[in-house]
Structure formats: C-alpha cells, structure tokens
Design an enzyme around this catalytic site. Structure first.
Site, PDB file in Angstrom:
ATOM      1  N   GLY A 252       0.878  -1.161   0.000  1.00 19.21           N
ATOM      2  CA  GLY A 252       0.000   0.000   0.000  1.00 19.21           C
ATOM      3  C   GLY A 252       0.911   1.205   0.000  1.00 19.21           C
ATOM      4  O   GLY A 252       2.083   1.090  -0.287  1.00 19.21           O
ATOM      5  N   SER A 253       0.402   2.384   0.316  1.00 15.86           N
ATOM      6  CA  SER A 253       1.275   3.554   0.414  1.00 15.86           C
ATOM      7  C   SER A 253       0.444   4.792   0.685  1.00 15.86           C
ATOM      8  O   SER A 253      -0.777   4.812   0.451  1.00 15.86           O
ATOM      9  CB  SER A 253       2.082   3.792  -0.873  1.00 15.86           C
ATOM     10  OG  SER A 253       2.921   2.711  -1.154  1.00 15.86           O
ATOM     11  N   ASN A 254       1.121   5.842   1.168  1.00 21.55           N
ATOM     12  CA  ASN A 254       0.591   7.196   1.171  1.00 21.55           C
ATOM     13  C   ASN A 254       1.515   8.033   0.296  1.00 21.55           C
ATOM     14  O   ASN A 254       2.741   7.905   0.393  1.00 21.55           O
ATOM     15  CB  ASN A 254       0.574   7.788   2.586  1.00 21.55           C
ATOM     16  CG  ASN A 254      -0.225   6.935   3.551  1.00 21.55           C
ATOM     17  OD1 ASN A 254      -1.367   6.596   3.296  1.00 21.55           O
ATOM     18  ND2 ASN A 254       0.394   6.582   4.675  1.00 21.55           N
TER      19      ASN A 254
ATOM     20  N   ARG B 167      -7.557   5.602   6.388  1.00 25.31           N
ATOM     21  CA  ARG B 167      -6.245   6.144   6.040  1.00 25.31           C
ATOM     22  C   ARG B 167      -6.369   7.257   5.008  1.00 25.31           C
ATOM     23  O   ARG B 167      -5.694   8.296   5.110  1.00 25.31           O
ATOM     24  CB  ARG B 167      -5.332   5.015   5.548  1.00 25.31           C
ATOM     25  CG  ARG B 167      -3.914   5.447   5.258  1.00 25.31           C
ATOM     26  CD  ARG B 167      -2.949   4.266   5.322  1.00 25.31           C
ATOM     27  NE  ARG B 167      -3.346   3.169   4.457  1.00 25.31           N
ATOM     28  CZ  ARG B 167      -3.014   3.047   3.182  1.00 25.31           C
ATOM     29  NH1 ARG B 167      -2.287   3.994   2.603  1.00 25.31           N
ATOM     30  NH2 ARG B 167      -3.397   2.000   2.487  1.00 25.31           N
TER      31      ARG B 167
ATOM     32  N   ASN C 188      -4.307   4.725  -1.660  1.00 26.91           N
ATOM     33  CA  ASN C 188      -4.776   3.431  -2.166  1.00 26.91           C
ATOM     34  C   ASN C 188      -6.268   3.323  -2.412  1.00 26.91           C
ATOM     35  O   ASN C 188      -6.741   2.278  -2.853  1.00 26.91           O
ATOM     36  CB  ASN C 188      -4.321   2.263  -1.278  1.00 26.91           C
ATOM     37  CG  ASN C 188      -2.831   2.202  -1.125  1.00 26.91           C
ATOM     38  OD1 ASN C 188      -2.309   2.285  -0.026  1.00 26.91           O
ATOM     39  ND2 ASN C 188      -2.119   2.092  -2.235  1.00 26.91           N
TER      40      ASN C 188
END
Length: 723
Positions: free
Chosen positions: A235-237, A543, A514
C-alpha cells in the site's frame, strides 16, 4: 584493470563505520562474459561487436546507501548491478530462477508442489521467451543498461566464492551468472504484480475434469490462494505539495510506501549519476536498473498501489461432453494448449522430467481455484492481463528518471504508457503538482460496464463475492460484448488510452492512499471515468480520510500550521505523527460513554472496564511507543471487521455522504438497549480475550469468507450460465 576491494562479509555487507565514506572504482572489460556467450563458432566473416568497457564509482554512506556514478548509462547500470548484488544477491538469483521456471530443478517440488506449479505457470506465460524475442526492440539505452547491470551482478559473483555468499544462498548451485535477457524477463514479470502474479498457482492447478491431475506440478489445494497484493502486503501514502501550500513556493513530495521489508517486493535505495545525462535518487524494484520512486534536480514523484483493474476474469460455458471447448457468441471454440516441460529434483537428488499440458482460451490462461471456482464439465475461469504485453516498463522508468521538467515527465507517460500498477503524484521546482492513474486498464464498452456493475451489486452472487472479497472483476466470457475495446492511442489493443485516464493538475496538492483516483484533491473530485480505474462516490478508508484531513486542516496545531503552508519539517512531522482516524472520530464519544462504568455485560459474565476507560481518557490519540492508551484502543478497534470500522451503522450515527466524503461517516452510534452482540463501543464494553478476534494494527481490506460460502456462490454462477 581490476582494483582491490574489501572482502565482503557473509551477508554482503561491507565493513564501515558511521564516520567513514567507503569508496572504490570499477573499471573492467567483460571479454570473459562475451566470449562465453559467443561460443566456438568458426570465422563466418562477421566482425564482432566491440566488448564494452564500463567505468563506475560506488560510494556508500554510513547507512549503506550506494551513490553510483558512471561514465554512461551502461556503466551506471554496471555499478548498480554490482552494488545490488552485494546487498541482495540471493533474492534476485531466486527471482530469476522463478521466472525461468527452474525452481523445482534446484529446490525440489516445494511445499505442496508449489515450486513445480510455479515453474509450469511461468513457462506457460512465456516471459523468458518474450524477453529473448523483444530485447532487440528495446532502445539502445535500455539494452546498454540491462547488459551493464548483468555484467556488474556477474562481476560480484566472480569475485565472491560460493561459500562466502550470504544465507540462504551460501554454496547454492542456483546462484549463477545472469544475462540481459534474464533481467528483461524479470522486468516483464514485475509488471504482473497487480495481475498474473496473483494467479500463478491457479494456472498450475487447472486440469480438465476428465484428466487425472499430475502428482508433481499440480499445487496442493490449500496452497492455491488468490489475493490482490495491495490488500495484504503493499500500500502507500503519497503527497505532492504545490506552491500554494508550500512555505518555500517550490514543490515537495512525500513518499511513504508500505511495501514489504523482505522478499521480492522490497525496495532498494540508490543514487544514480551519469554526468549531463542522469542524476536520480530514490528507490527501485529489485533487479530493475532504474528508480521507481525518487527525485532529480527538477521533478520529484511517488507512487501508491492503484485500486483499478489490471485484468478481468471470464467465466466460460463449456460444450457438453467437451471440457476443453467453450461457447462464444453461440459457436464452439476449442481451447489451445502448450505442453510444458520442467525438471524436478527428487528427494534422492535425481532429476525427473515432467510434462504438463497448460490450456488457454482466446482471453488467456485457464485457471482453477480449488474450493471456489474449479474446472468442471460445465464451466471454468480464464482471464486477460493488461500487463502481459507491457514491453515499455523500463523505458517508462528511465524516461521519468531523466525528465527535466514536469511537462517532460508527463510526456513520458503519454509516449510509453508503461507504468504497471501504481498511481503517480509528482511535483516540480516551480510548485506545480500532478496526479494520474495511468496504469494499463481494460477498455470495456458501456454495455459491459453496466452489466458488470449490476452483477457486482448482487445481480450475480459469484461476481458480487469475487468483487467484495478480492476486488476482482468477473465477466461472462461467452459473449463478445465483454471483450476489451480497441482504441486509438492506447499502448496495446484493448487498453484505455492515456488521453482518457484520470489526471489532475493542481498548485495546492494532490495525494493518494490506495483508494481510487476520485479524491486526488477533495476540492476537485475526478469523475466520469470507467470503474475499471476504480470507484467514485464510495466510502473512503480511514487512512485516506486522515491523509485528506492533514492536507486540508489549517490551524495552529494542524499539520501545516496556522498559515497552511508546509515547511519541510512540518511535512516530515505530518507523515510520521502516528495519528489515527478511528481514534479521532470516536475516542471522545467512547470515553464519555464508558466514564463511570465498571462492570458491564460480556459473554456469559461481566468485565471491569474502568481501568481501560481511564487509560483512554488520558491518551493523546497518537500511536507512539510511549502512548499507553494506544494499545488499549488498538485492541478495542481490532475486534471489529474492517468494513465496520470504515462505514457501518453499528458504529456510525451519521452515514457516509458522497457530497462530504472526508467528514463522513462520523459520530458514535447510540448504545443499543438490548445488545445481542458483545464488545461494541456503542455498548461501552471492551473485547474479552476469550471471544474477540485477534486484532491487527493494520487490518486488511478484504476478509475472505469460508470456502463453503465461495462454493455456493460459484455454483450459483455456474448454474446461471449453463442453463
């Protein structure tokens, strides 16, 4: 010339101290490598190509990050391959073994015959054959970089005795010199991370119902699992800050990838320089001679895993009595097949030659998911992958690395269309930002999209279940109306062209965590795109909501301060501040409801919640190592399925509103008068260790149902399409 090197330690880490800059020079011809490649052919009058000479300097920081300078692109890749081998020789050697379909040859069948099954599937996909055929179609720069990287990797192997290789490949026969074709094949396989990567063992598990499955090479039923990677391991930001929100007026980028720390999906940090041609710092995929996430002097960018579709599954109706033939637009079509040979090392050390027949529809490989969607006399699944023809991945990365402006950066996307499975957030020194989800996406007709939308929302149980539990698209493969549509400007037939993918230019910010492209900037929602890119108007994950809150709040105690303009320190603090959205939504309400309570009903007895409530009342809402209340809240919230934490009337009094997607849902639901289920915050009790689920600090998005439920839905789908 071969300069002297410090001998590597067993794990490939060179001795250094925090205050030491370790430097050495690489300058070597590769005549031995090329002589071996040419073989013993006689003089045929052809003048051989000159053996390339590579010059590279590698300097490592106190933290071990290599800074590599080369005289040309081949040389910097040479240093890249050498330095990477020092750090991760075993991982890349194993991955190349996998893509060549040779794991079982060296490692045996594997647990549940998974190595042998993987070998059959990768050989069926033909990645290595495709790389061999298409290497000459790569640009001269890409060819030089692949050759240089392979030469640098091999240089490390030449200098390192096998008994000095790190674990787990010490003395391993499968660690051997590699070629540029090996690396290109591996790049092709990396493009499949969001698609065929999930289905490798499902390909190997597909055996016609009238054929006895081979004991070797057919993976055990309980080893065939299909899971989208972003739902459990990546995943990621990603933020790109523009001049309107930047204290300096220049662009800034936050790269916060959540890729694994181990294995083939981990990222590797480096700084690559070719004077006048390349100066890029960042992280890249293992074995890929370019940077995936990084910055140069003019542009910075990051990525997050896309929620869109890189493939579509198709359900086939089979011809009665002919399980390898299917109906398409009312006519019979016979499947094609490949007879695949692999070598399998037996327990006694002998090698066994095993042959399997792998079947294909005109869409792609036939697959079987034991207990869920098996190959029967009536039906079977197949799929089409948008990245199987992605030959431009390396050109995409190298072009991004060399871009001298945001306009050049965008032009790479339009020209190559090779970004495989990620959103992009970019900013330049002038303070412009850009978002796109330019990943290869199936181009379905409006009729096909409407039919699928209805099916995923309950009209077809199997389609609904595959979507809700795994995020996979299932279409009826018996009709041409569900074929991908060709359109001018697309990289390959059947894909959405770059001109029609989601894109957004801003001077304040763009971001992604995501969820889909929809709210890349909440002030300018992106709408009107195919749901194959992701969904619009749907509830966002906590998130995503917290990312948006931090980016939009303007207050003295907010992420960007009272002026709303991020400094570098504020940006760093924001991404590392350990805030949690669920706590910010519910903590005050939960504390208010539990204050003054002691014994509350739980299961067949009661539990004292007073101490837990007191700890939560003192908690600062941060998940810091010294935040005692954080553990209590994590255990509490971890008792709930992720879907309920995201949006459920069990928890939220105010439901989700598409017109206010960051602020909703909110407010703790009223307490139930006659609780039928224990351990809900509305009932002011804490989960009992004897009955609650094992919590996870980062719950997964999809929770698979028991196989029995899958089977019921699959049988329902099968009956529908075989009537």
């Amino acid at each position: 010339m071969h300069p002297k090197f410090h001998p590597p330690l067993r794990r490939g880490v060179f001795p250094r101290t925090r205050n030491t800059r370790w430097q050495f020079s690489l300058l070597a011809g590769l005549s031995l490598l090329f002589t071996a490649a040419c073989g013993d052919d006689g003089d045929d009058g052809i003048v051989p190509e000159p053996t390339p000479t590579y010059e590279a300097t590698i300097r490592r920081t106190a933290h071990g990050v290599p800074h590599i300078t080369g005289k040309d692109m081949g040389s910097v890749a040479y240093g890249n391959g050498y330095a990477f081998a020092q750090d991760h020789v075993c991982i890349l050697a194993d991955q190349l073994l996998k893509v060549r379909g040779e794991r079982a040859r060296y490692l045996g069948q594997g647990p549940g015959s998974t190595y042998a099954g993987s070998d059959f599937a990768y050989r069926a996909l033909g990645l290595h054959d495709r790389a061999k055929a298409r290497f000459g179609q790569q640009s001269a720069t890409i060819q030089a970089m692949l050759k240089g990287y392979a030469a640098g990797f091999n240089r490390y192997l030449e200098e390192t005795p096998k008994d000095q290789l790190p674990a787990p490949c010490t003395n391993a026969a499968w660690v051997k010199p590699i070629s540029e074709v090996d690396l290109l094949a591996y790049a092709f396989s990396a493009a499949l991370t969001g698609s065929s990567y999930q289905l490798i063992l499902a390909i190997a598990a597909a055996t016609p119902p009238n054929v006895t499955a081979e004991a070797i090479g057919t993976p055990a039923r309980d080893h065939v699992k299909v899971t989208r990677p972003e739902t459990h391991q990546v995943g990621s930001n990603g933020w790109a800050i523009g001049r309107d929100r930047s204290a300096s007026g220049h662009g800034m980028v936050v790269a916060n990838p959540h890729f694994p720390w181990e294995g083939e999906l981990k990222l590797w940090e480096s700084h690559l320089t070719v004077p006048g041609e390349l100066d890029i710092y960042g992280v890249g995929l293992l074995g890929v001679p370019a940077v995936l996430i990084g910055f140069n002097n003019d542009v910075a960018w990051t990525h997050t895993f896309s929620s869109g579709q890189r493939m579509t599954l198709y359900g086939l109706r089979l011809v009665p009595g002919k399980p390898t033939s299917y109906l398409y637009d009312g006519e019979e079509r016979e499947m094609t097949w490949k007879d695949i040979n692999i070598l399998v090392r037996l327990d006694n050390g002998l090698l066994l030659n095993v042959t399997r027949r792998i079947y294909f529809s005109h869409y792609g490989p036939i697959i079987s998911i034991p207990g869920t969607a098996e190959w029967t006399e009536q039906s079977v699944l197949t799929y089409r992958d948008a990245n199987l023809e992605n030959d431009t991945l390396l050109a995409q990365f190298v072009g991004m690395n060399q871009a001298k402006s945001l306009d050049e950066f965008k032009a790479v996307y339009a020209r190559e269309q090779g970004i495989p499975w990620v959103n992009t957030m970019a900013a330049d020194r002038a303070g412009n930002t850009w978002y796109t989800d330019a990943t290869p996406t199936p181009n379905l007709s409006p009729v096909a999209l409407a039919t699928w939308n209805a099916a995923r929302q309950g009209a077809d149980p199997a389609t609904t279940l595959l979507w809700n539990q795994m995020g996979l698209v299932l279409l009826d493969g018996s009709t041409s109306s569900n074929e991908w549509q060709d359109e001018e400007g697309a990289r390959s037939p059947g894909l959405v062209p770059f001109s029609k993918v989601p894109k957004l230019d801003r001077t304040d910010f763009v971001f992604n965590a995501n969820d889909s492209y929809w709210l890349a900037n909440p002030a300018a929602p992106l709408t009107g795109y195919s749901p194959m890119h992701g969904l619009e108007g749907v509830v966002q994950t906590p998130r995503t909501r917290l990312n948006a809150v931090m980016l939009t709040e303007v207050a003295e105690n907010g992420a960007s301060g009272a002026d709303g303009k991020f400094t570098r320190a504020e940006l760093q603090d924001a991404i590392l501040n350990n805030r949690g959205m669920i706590a910010e939504l519910f903590l005050d309400d939960v504390v208010a409801r539990c204050t003054g309570q002691t014994e509350v009903p739980h299961g067949s007895g009661t539990v004292d919640i007073s101490q837990a409530c007191a700890l939560l009342a003192q908690w600062d809402r941060r998940y810091d190592v010294d935040s005692v209340g954080a553990i209590v809240w994590r255990e509490f919230a971890g008792a709930f399925p992720f879907a309920e934490l995201q949006a459920s009337p069990v928890l939220y009094a105010q439901p989700f509103d598409p017109a206010n997607p960051i602020a909703t849902p909110h407010t703790l639901a009223p307490a139930a008068r006659s609780p039928s289920r224990s351990c809900r915050p509305a009932r002011c009790c804490m989960p009992s260790p004897s009955t609650r689920r094992t919590p996870s600090p980062r719950p997964t998005r999809w929770r698979p149902r028991p196989p029995r439920a899958w089977t019921r839905c699959w049988r329902s789908w099968r009956r529908r399409w075989t009537r």
